[in-house]
Design a protein around this motif. Sequence first.
Motif, PDB file in Angstrom:
ATOM      1  N   ARG A  53       0.805  -1.222   0.000  1.00  0.00           N
ATOM      2  CA  ARG A  53       0.000   0.000   0.000  1.00  0.00           C
ATOM      3  C   ARG A  53       0.838   1.273   0.000  1.00  0.00           C
ATOM      4  O   ARG A  53       0.306   2.358  -0.242  1.00  0.00           O
ATOM      5  CB  ARG A  53      -0.925   0.023   1.234  1.00  0.00           C
ATOM      6  N   ASP A  54       2.123   1.160   0.266  1.00  0.00           N
ATOM      7  CA  ASP A  54       2.981   2.335   0.433  1.00  0.00           C
ATOM      8  C   ASP A  54       4.097   2.308  -0.610  1.00  0.00           C
ATOM      9  O   ASP A  54       5.099   1.619  -0.452  1.00  0.00           O
ATOM     10  CB  ASP A  54       3.579   2.337   1.845  1.00  0.00           C
ATOM     11  N   SER A  55       3.936   3.095  -1.672  1.00  0.00           N
ATOM     12  CA  SER A  55       4.924   3.090  -2.751  1.00  0.00           C
ATOM     13  C   SER A  55       6.269   3.644  -2.296  1.00  0.00           C
ATOM     14  O   SER A  55       7.298   3.368  -2.937  1.00  0.00           O
ATOM     15  CB  SER A  55       4.408   3.897  -3.946  1.00  0.00           C
ATOM     16  N   TYR A  56       6.304   4.414  -1.215  1.00  0.00           N
ATOM     17  CA  TYR A  56       7.562   4.970  -0.737  1.00  0.00           C
ATOM     18  C   TYR A  56       8.548   3.871  -0.337  1.00  0.00           C
ATOM     19  O   TYR A  56       9.764   4.077  -0.381  1.00  0.00           O
ATOM     20  CB  TYR A  56       7.290   5.889   0.462  1.00  0.00           C
ATOM     21  N   THR A  57       8.055   2.697   0.032  1.00  0.00           N
ATOM     22  CA  THR A  57       8.935   1.595   0.458  1.00  0.00           C
ATOM     23  C   THR A  57       9.410   0.737  -0.715  1.00  0.00           C
ATOM     24  O   THR A  57      10.264  -0.131  -0.521  1.00  0.00           O
ATOM     25  CB  THR A  57       8.211   0.685   1.469  1.00  0.00           C
ATOM     26  N   TRP A  58       8.883   0.962  -1.922  1.00  0.00           N
ATOM     27  CA  TRP A  58       9.245   0.107  -3.057  1.00  0.00           C
ATOM     28  C   TRP A  58      10.744   0.089  -3.351  1.00  0.00           C
ATOM     29  O   TRP A  58      11.304  -0.985  -3.601  1.00  0.00           O
ATOM     30  CB  TRP A  58       8.457   0.517  -4.301  1.00  0.00           C
ATOM     31  N   PRO A  59      11.439   1.233  -3.353  1.00  0.00           N
ATOM     32  CA  PRO A  59      12.884   1.172  -3.600  1.00  0.00           C
ATOM     33  C   PRO A  59      13.627   0.297  -2.587  1.00  0.00           C
ATOM     34  O   PRO A  59      14.567  -0.424  -2.964  1.00  0.00           O
ATOM     35  CB  PRO A  59      13.318   2.640  -3.492  1.00  0.00           C
ATOM     36  N   LEU A  60      13.219   0.349  -1.321  1.00  0.00           N
ATOM     37  CA  LEU A  60      13.862  -0.494  -0.321  1.00  0.00           C
ATOM     38  C   LEU A  60      13.594  -1.969  -0.611  1.00  0.00           C
ATOM     39  O   LEU A  60      14.489  -2.810  -0.461  1.00  0.00           O
ATOM     40  CB  LEU A  60      13.358  -0.140   1.081  1.00  0.00           C
ATOM     41  N   LEU A  61      12.387  -2.291  -1.055  1.00  0.00           N
ATOM     42  CA  LEU A  61      12.062  -3.682  -1.361  1.00  0.00           C
ATOM     43  C   LEU A  61      12.880  -4.185  -2.550  1.00  0.00           C
ATOM     44  O   LEU A  61      13.353  -5.327  -2.543  1.00  0.00           O
ATOM     45  CB  LEU A  61      10.565  -3.816  -1.664  1.00  0.00           C
ATOM     46  N   ILE A  62      13.047  -3.347  -3.575  1.00  0.00           N
ATOM     47  CA  ILE A  62      13.868  -3.740  -4.721  1.00  0.00           C
ATOM     48  C   ILE A  62      15.292  -4.017  -4.270  1.00  0.00           C
ATOM     49  O   ILE A  62      15.912  -5.006  -4.667  1.00  0.00           O
ATOM     50  CB  ILE A  62      13.838  -2.636  -5.801  1.00  0.00           C
ATOM     51  N   TYR A  63      15.796  -3.134  -3.423  1.00  0.00           N
ATOM     52  CA  TYR A  63      17.150  -3.334  -2.905  1.00  0.00           C
ATOM     53  C   TYR A  63      17.229  -4.636  -2.107  1.00  0.00           C
ATOM     54  O   TYR A  63      18.184  -5.417  -2.258  1.00  0.00           O
ATOM     55  CB  TYR A  63      17.545  -2.147  -2.027  1.00  0.00           C
ATOM     56  N   LEU A  64      16.253  -4.901  -1.247  1.00  0.00           N
ATOM     57  CA  LEU A  64      16.287  -6.114  -0.422  1.00  0.00           C
ATOM     58  C   LEU A  64      16.174  -7.370  -1.282  1.00  0.00           C
ATOM     59  O   LEU A  64      16.796  -8.395  -0.977  1.00  0.00           O
ATOM     60  CB  LEU A  64      15.164  -6.063   0.611  1.00  0.00           C
ATOM     61  N   ILE A  65      15.391  -7.311  -2.345  1.00  0.00           N
ATOM     62  CA  ILE A  65      15.325  -8.455  -3.265  1.00  0.00           C
ATOM     63  C   ILE A  65      16.692  -8.700  -3.890  1.00  0.00           C
ATOM     64  O   ILE A  65      17.147  -9.843  -4.014  1.00  0.00           O
ATOM     65  CB  ILE A  65      14.260  -8.205  -4.354  1.00  0.00           C
ATOM     66  N   SER A  66      17.380  -7.617  -4.232  1.00  0.00           N
ATOM     67  CA  SER A  66      18.697  -7.767  -4.875  1.00  0.00           C
ATOM     68  C   SER A  66      19.723  -8.365  -3.913  1.00  0.00           C
ATOM     69  O   SER A  66      20.584  -9.144  -4.341  1.00  0.00           O
ATOM     70  CB  SER A  66      19.175  -6.414  -5.417  1.00  0.00           C
TER      71      SER A  66
END
Length: 299
Positions: A53-66
Amino acid sequence: MSGYRHPRSSATDCVLSLFQMTNETLNIWTHFLPTWYFLWKLLSVVLLYSAWRDSYTWPLLIYLISICLYPLASTCAHTFSSMSARARHIGFFWDYGALSFYSLGSAVAYSHYAFPDRWIDSPFHRYFLPIAMGNSILCTGLACSSRFPESPRPRFSNALRMLAFAYPYLFDSIPLFYRVRPSRCLCCTNSSTNVLHVYHIGLAFLTGFLFDYIGHSHQLFHVCAILGSHTQMQALEEDMRMRRPWLLEKFPPVTFSSSVGPALLCLLISVSIICLFSSGAPRTRRATPREANHLHLTF
């Protein structure tokens, strides 16, 4: 002088070698265990911040996936590298692709959370992510191509591989270098997170310094890489939390095209490059059961 696995091992032999003392044992475990830690961290962030629900956290999630993918890919490459020359090449192609995706994941997170205050929405900030995307794709191509001259020209191969990973890291870290530089100026980002960024930068340079150049230091290279990623993760999460009100006011909101979209595009291109190089990897005839047994007994 000893402890090397047979170069035509079976997949089962490779898995069983995880519990034996070989030249790859520490290389495997120093990345296999952190993979599960980073995966737990990814899941906890998803639940903690309600990321869907919070697009602000998407960059952190991409980084964590990497940072989940690159130690996992490295684990698989080191585990099954002794099956054949072709398996070794293909395994490390995926390892290099995961590392290039990690460089992009870092760039996405830096772009949204770690840029200095005075650089926000500057021309460099606007072009930072597109350039990082090109660097990530270039990293995959250069690193994969470095495997082909490995036997006849090992020094050239190592130099090409170091360039493939050092250049994207140095570019991605430009905002951090500016933030942590000695300065009394109060017009740039000044926070406790800078200390974590200093630790991460130090570990990153130590990682590069140890890359197979001091004794059999690949295991130490792995350890420093994981510690550096862990410190980087802590710094990015703290930047994300502490700077959120200011960033949401000064910078456009995070969108699909500024976070998830670039990551998916680069991932698709990198996978295509890996498949292309894999098709040209040297093929070896599979040993018959009798030959395999003979090779095992005489090794």
